[in-house]
Write an enzyme that holds these catalytic residues in place. Structure first.
Site, PDB file in Angstrom:
ATOM      1  N   SER A  66      -6.849   7.179   0.356  1.00 30.56           N
ATOM      2  CA  SER A  66      -6.233   6.812  -0.921  1.00 30.56           C
ATOM      3  C   SER A  66      -6.833   7.651  -2.041  1.00 30.56           C
ATOM      4  O   SER A  66      -8.045   7.582  -2.292  1.00 30.56           O
ATOM      5  CB  SER A  66      -6.487   5.329  -1.212  1.00 30.56           C
ATOM      6  OG  SER A  66      -6.306   5.080  -2.586  1.00 30.56           O
TER       7      SER A  66
ATOM      8  N   HIS B 283      -2.358   8.414   1.028  1.00 34.29           N
ATOM      9  CA  HIS B 283      -1.959   7.169   0.362  1.00 34.29           C
ATOM     10  C   HIS B 283      -2.088   7.336  -1.151  1.00 34.29           C
ATOM     11  O   HIS B 283      -3.143   7.730  -1.653  1.00 34.29           O
ATOM     12  CB  HIS B 283      -2.861   6.035   0.859  1.00 34.29           C
ATOM     13  CG  HIS B 283      -2.491   4.677   0.371  1.00 34.29           C
ATOM     14  ND1 HIS B 283      -1.494   3.913   0.951  1.00 34.29           N
ATOM     15  CD2 HIS B 283      -2.987   3.926  -0.640  1.00 34.29           C
ATOM     16  CE1 HIS B 283      -1.401   2.754   0.324  1.00 34.29           C
ATOM     17  NE2 HIS B 283      -2.304   2.730  -0.660  1.00 34.29           N
TER      18      HIS B 283
ATOM     19  N   ASP C 268      -1.593   5.494  -4.813  1.00 37.33           N
ATOM     20  CA  ASP C 268      -1.488   4.181  -5.461  1.00 37.33           C
ATOM     21  C   ASP C 268      -0.939   4.314  -6.869  1.00 37.33           C
ATOM     22  O   ASP C 268      -1.550   4.951  -7.720  1.00 37.33           O
ATOM     23  CB  ASP C 268      -2.873   3.535  -5.534  1.00 37.33           C
ATOM     24  CG  ASP C 268      -3.375   3.109  -4.168  1.00 37.33           C
ATOM     25  OD1 ASP C 268      -2.711   2.257  -3.556  1.00 37.33           O
ATOM     26  OD2 ASP C 268      -4.409   3.646  -3.727  1.00 37.33           O
TER      27      ASP C 268
ATOM     28  N   MET D 155       0.038   2.201 -10.203  1.00 34.28           N
ATOM     29  CA  MET D 155      -0.224   0.906 -10.846  1.00 34.28           C
ATOM     30  C   MET D 155       0.326   0.901 -12.255  1.00 34.28           C
ATOM     31  O   MET D 155       0.214   1.912 -12.971  1.00 34.28           O
ATOM     32  CB  MET D 155      -1.737   0.659 -10.913  1.00 34.28           C
ATOM     33  CG  MET D 155      -2.426   0.699  -9.574  1.00 34.28           C
ATOM     34  SD  MET D 155      -4.195   0.436  -9.804  1.00 34.28           S
ATOM     35  CE  MET D 155      -4.730   0.413  -8.100  1.00 34.28           C
TER      36      MET D 155
ATOM     37  N   HIS E  29       2.353   3.720  -2.596  1.00 35.63           N
ATOM     38  CA  HIS E  29       2.160   2.268  -2.694  1.00 35.63           C
ATOM     39  C   HIS E  29       2.407   1.858  -4.140  1.00 35.63           C
ATOM     40  O   HIS E  29       1.588   2.133  -5.017  1.00 35.63           O
ATOM     41  CB  HIS E  29       0.716   1.956  -2.245  1.00 35.63           C
ATOM     42  CG  HIS E  29       0.317   0.527  -2.376  1.00 35.63           C
ATOM     43  ND1 HIS E  29      -1.000   0.116  -2.308  1.00 35.63           N
ATOM     44  CD2 HIS E  29       1.050  -0.603  -2.557  1.00 35.63           C
ATOM     45  CE1 HIS E  29      -1.068  -1.195  -2.443  1.00 35.63           C
ATOM     46  NE2 HIS E  29       0.165  -1.655  -2.610  1.00 35.63           N
TER      47      HIS E  29
ATOM     48  N   MET F 250       2.409  -0.552  -6.925  1.00 38.88           N
ATOM     49  CA  MET F 250       1.908  -1.823  -7.459  1.00 38.88           C
ATOM     50  C   MET F 250       2.479  -1.965  -8.854  1.00 38.88           C
ATOM     51  O   MET F 250       1.763  -1.925  -9.862  1.00 38.88           O
ATOM     52  CB  MET F 250       0.369  -1.812  -7.457  1.00 38.88           C
ATOM     53  CG  MET F 250      -0.206  -2.000  -6.063  1.00 38.88           C
ATOM     54  SD  MET F 250      -1.949  -1.556  -5.956  1.00 38.88           S
ATOM     55  CE  MET F 250      -1.784   0.198  -5.716  1.00 38.88           C
TER      56      MET F 250
ATOM     57  N   MET G  58      -2.370  -6.170   2.327  1.00 37.07           N
ATOM     58  CA  MET G  58      -3.510  -5.961   1.425  1.00 37.07           C
ATOM     59  C   MET G  58      -4.689  -6.758   1.957  1.00 37.07           C
ATOM     60  O   MET G  58      -4.574  -7.954   2.238  1.00 37.07           O
ATOM     61  CB  MET G  58      -3.184  -6.434   0.004  1.00 37.07           C
ATOM     62  CG  MET G  58      -2.202  -5.566  -0.775  1.00 37.07           C
ATOM     63  SD  MET G  58      -2.649  -3.820  -0.895  1.00 37.07           S
ATOM     64  CE  MET G  58      -4.286  -3.890  -1.629  1.00 37.07           C
TER      65      MET G  58
ATOM     66  N   GLY H 164      -5.447  -3.605  -7.102  1.00 41.24           N
ATOM     67  CA  GLY H 164      -5.745  -3.245  -8.483  1.00 41.24           C
ATOM     68  C   GLY H 164      -6.905  -2.287  -8.636  1.00 41.24           C
ATOM     69  O   GLY H 164      -6.942  -1.522  -9.588  1.00 41.24           O
TER      70      GLY H 164
ATOM     71  N   GLY I  20     -10.144   0.149  -6.466  1.00 39.84           N
ATOM     72  CA  GLY I  20     -10.844   0.598  -5.265  1.00 39.84           C
ATOM     73  C   GLY I  20     -12.217  -0.032  -5.202  1.00 39.84           C
ATOM     74  O   GLY I  20     -12.675  -0.656  -6.173  1.00 39.84           O
ATOM     75  N   GLY I  21     -12.861   0.110  -4.060  1.00 39.07           N
ATOM     76  CA  GLY I  21     -14.254  -0.294  -3.936  1.00 39.07           C
ATOM     77  C   GLY I  21     -14.524  -1.781  -3.806  1.00 39.07           C
ATOM     78  O   GLY I  21     -15.665  -2.215  -3.963  1.00 39.07           O
TER      79      GLY I  21
ATOM     80  N   ASP J 110      -5.051  -2.147   3.690  1.00 37.86           N
ATOM     81  CA  ASP J 110      -5.464  -1.451   2.468  1.00 37.86           C
ATOM     82  C   ASP J 110      -6.458  -2.303   1.697  1.00 37.86           C
ATOM     83  O   ASP J 110      -6.116  -3.383   1.205  1.00 37.86           O
ATOM     84  CB  ASP J 110      -4.204  -1.178   1.624  1.00 37.86           C
ATOM     85  CG  ASP J 110      -4.487  -0.370   0.373  1.00 37.86           C
ATOM     86  OD1 ASP J 110      -5.630   0.078   0.174  1.00 37.86           O
ATOM     87  OD2 ASP J 110      -3.535  -0.199  -0.420  1.00 37.86           O
ATOM     88  N   GLY J 111      -7.676  -1.781   1.578  1.00 39.87           N
ATOM     89  CA  GLY J 111      -8.681  -2.448   0.759  1.00 39.87           C
ATOM     90  C   GLY J 111      -9.936  -2.780   1.542  1.00 39.87           C
ATOM     91  O   GLY J 111      -9.884  -3.527   2.530  1.00 39.87           O
TER      92      GLY J 111
END
Ligand code: DX5
Ligand code: ZN
Length: 215
Positions: A7, A32, A34, A36, A65, A67, A136, A141, A143-144, A174-175
């Site tokens: 990602s 990937h 993201d 948002m 992805h 969001m 998910m 919302g 990373g990390g 994912d996550g």
């Protein structure tokens, strides 16, 4: 087949092209991305110009992805920007079935994402229309974050259902995916593993090699 999908949310955006190239040169097939909107999730990440820029440099499968709320407004634009897989959140679509058909009409692959607390029954009546389900494994919302252990069972249940219905649907997680939990996630039935911080923090090539050893 199992895949690692790095990602880019955790990449260094001041040298995004280079980070993406390192991933590709080290055998990564799926990237990937993201997106948002600051509404569906608290953060704002990136949009069309960034995807178009890296599309010019990369032949990887772009797994976008979304969001974002009401993603039906932008499906065509993401398809034109270079997405190969377009994933929308079930929670963000008032007319999920219609949005899925909209993605299919672009000729791109279609995914639906579920937040950790959203039951698998949200996929009733649409599962057969999907190429991929994105589970998910953190609240979306950022990373990390840490993997939510209750998601192992959710992955297992979905894999069971896909097998019972003789479907070929991919399960992406994912996550909070790390080398340390990859074995359990694969064993539960996921086959596309998104990893942001575990790939882009530190030595990208070495991180990818660690994943490849166990995929
Ligand atoms: C989170 C994003 C993820 C994120 C994962 O909302 O959807 O793709 O980049 O990051 P890590 O792998 O660091 O949990
Ligand atoms: Zn993601």
């Amino acid at each position: 087949m199992n895949y690692l999908a790095p990602s880019i949310l955790s990449a260094d955006f001041s040298r995004l092209g280079e980070d993406v190239s390192v991933a590709e040169e080290n055998g990564v097939a799926i990237l990937h991305i993201d997106v948002m909107d600051g509404m569906f999730v608290p953060s704002i990440s990136l949009g069309f110009p960034v995807i178009e820029s890296i599309r010019k440099k990369s032949g990887m499968v772009f797994d976008v992805h979304l969001m974002i709320r009401e993603p039906e407004r932008y499906i065509e634009r993401f398809a034109q920007s270079g997405a190969d897989i377009i994933t929308v959140h079930a929670e963000a679509c008032t007319h999920l079935h219609r949005t899925i058909q909209q993605i299919r009409q672009t000729g791109k692959k279609c995914g639906v994402a579920l937040n950790p607390a959203t039951p698998l029954s949200a996929l009733d009546y649409v599962l057969k229309d999907l190429d991929m389900v994105l589970l998910m494994t953190v609240n979306p919302g950022f990373g990390g974050q840490s993997f939510i252990p209750a998601m192992y069972e959710k992955i297992r249940e979905l894999r069971g259902r896909i097998e019972r219905e003789s479907l070929k649907t991919d399960i992406e997680v994912d996550g909070g995916i790390k080398v340390s939990n990859t074995g359990r996630v694969l064993e539960a039935g996921a086959n596309i593993l998104v990893a942001g911080s575990a790939v882009f923090e530190g030595d990208i090539a070495a991180n990818i090699r660690e994943f490849q050893k166990i995929l």
